[in-house]
Design an enzyme around this catalytic site. Sequence first.
Site, short mmCIF file in Angstrom:
data_model
loop_
_atom_site.label_atom_id
_atom_site.label_comp_id
_atom_site.label_asym_id
_atom_site.label_seq_id
_atom_site.Cartn_x
_atom_site.Cartn_y
_atom_site.Cartn_z
N SER A 42 1.01 -1.24 0.15
CA SER A 42 0.00 0.03 0.23
C SER A 42 0.86 1.18 0.13
O SER A 42 1.65 1.56 0.93
CB SER A 42 -0.95 -0.10 1.09
N LYS A 67 -5.82 -20.52 9.60
CA LYS A 67 -5.81 -21.69 10.31
C LYS A 67 -6.04 -23.06 9.79
O LYS A 67 -5.93 -24.12 10.11
CB LYS A 67 -7.01 -21.67 11.46
N SER A 92 -12.91 -20.70 18.96
CA SER A 92 -13.96 -19.55 18.84
C SER A 92 -14.35 -19.28 17.35
O SER A 92 -15.02 -18.45 17.16
CB SER A 92 -13.08 -18.47 19.55
N ASN A 94 -12.35 -19.78 13.93
CA ASN A 94 -11.53 -19.91 12.61
C ASN A 94 -10.98 -21.43 12.71
O ASN A 94 -10.78 -22.07 11.62
CB ASN A 94 -10.51 -19.01 12.39
N ASP A 186 13.16 -6.73 7.85
CA ASP A 186 13.65 -6.32 9.10
C ASP A 186 12.85 -6.55 10.14
O ASP A 186 13.30 -7.19 11.51
CB ASP A 186 14.13 -4.76 9.11
N GLY A 193 -2.58 -15.12 19.49
CA GLY A 193 -3.77 -15.64 20.34
C GLY A 193 -3.00 -16.32 21.64
O GLY A 193 -2.34 -16.07 22.37
N GLU A 218 -0.86 -8.72 20.54
CA GLU A 218 -1.92 -9.28 21.32
C GLU A 218 -2.72 -7.97 21.41
O GLU A 218 -2.29 -6.85 21.58
CB GLU A 218 -1.33 -9.53 22.52
N GLY A 222 -5.87 -8.78 26.59
CA GLY A 222 -5.84 -9.99 26.47
C GLY A 222 -4.45 -10.29 26.27
O GLY A 222 -3.91 -11.03 25.59
N ASP A 224 -1.97 -12.40 27.70
CA ASP A 224 -1.36 -13.41 28.29
C ASP A 224 -0.10 -13.63 28.17
O ASP A 224 0.87 -14.30 28.92
CB ASP A 224 -2.27 -14.56 28.34
N SER A 318 -4.11 -11.86 9.42
CA SER A 318 -4.43 -13.27 9.74
C SER A 318 -5.80 -13.99 9.40
O SER A 318 -6.02 -15.11 9.21
CB SER A 318 -4.26 -13.66 11.14
#
Length: 335
Positions: A42, A67, A92, A94, A186, A193, A218, A222, A224, A318
């Site tokens: 772009s 996935k 959940s 995909n 680079d 997830g 992330e 969330g 984690d 993704s």
Amino acid sequence: MNHQAPRSGPAARDATMPTYRDAESAAARLAGVAHRTPVVTSATADRLLGASLFFKCENLQRVGAFKFRGAYNAISQLAPPQRRAGVVAFSSGNHAQAIALAGNLLSVPTTILMPLDAPAQKVEATRGYGGRIVTYDRYTQDREALGRELAEEQGLTLIPPFNHRDVIAGQGTAAKELFEEVGELDILLVPVGGGGLISGCALAASVLSPSCAVIGVEPAAGNDVQQSVSRGEIVRIETPRTIADGAQTNAPGAITFDIIRRLVREIITVDDRQLVAAMKFFASRMKLLVEPTGCLAAAAALEQVLPMRGRRVGVLVSGGNVDLARFCALAGQAD
Ligand SMILES: *Cc1c(COP(=O)(O)O)cnc(C)c1O
């Protein structure tokens, strides 16, 4: 580094560390089955950031997300008796669609555990691919325990969404294709997830672009994996509330955490407002429909969460599975 445990059956094998070799063999299995998705650029994004961005469009993959790669790679390696009995997956969305389609293509029956509040389009699509759906409450029930129960009761093979050698190897083929197409980078920004995608991508980068900084993104609500990396041990969080429904994980897995610790430079976060801004950018400037979770890496780039000027930056897009009604509601929000 070689972490391979002695091989004494399929379960032992699943728990071993994948290497780049495994991503190479996954690529051979996926050839002619998964799409080799386009890499788009772009001029607007490049001008805004003073960098060269390469967007790997897994929103255009079969089932609308990367996935499919891991699911197909995992199911295609099951022994005949396991194939006949069938597989079970919890997701959940995909990963569910990916398992359902891969099972369909390989004539393996599939059972999918889905949260009651999974996006309608994802539930419908999973059913459409031939998956048998069993629902659970994501805020009160432990999907992993439920999955294991079903697997034991019915003799099914559980294929987890990220913490699995063959799943990780399959996801790594996305980055492998990107490096093969555009050469070394680079920086590579990857949505995170439970860390299956970034683990596979980091394995590919370690061989195909060894000086590339692989950076995970992330949802801020969330984080984690970010918390786990900074503590040096797996941290488990409550199910996060974020529009990034594909990244509402509670904790990384043992395999993904190990790979991330070794091969990922850093984990950064973006919030829901930044995801919406990236979703709008994709739609209006790049003519791409990208789901909120699919925007994690791009949002980090567009918001300049890290310095990128003059750099060649890979952005993993993704997935693209978002109800049109939900997309319109989110895109209608003020900036
Ligand atoms: C599953 C998913 C992720 C996160 O992948 P992990 O392997 O769990 O880190 C990111 N984006 C989309 C669209 C997904 O479906």
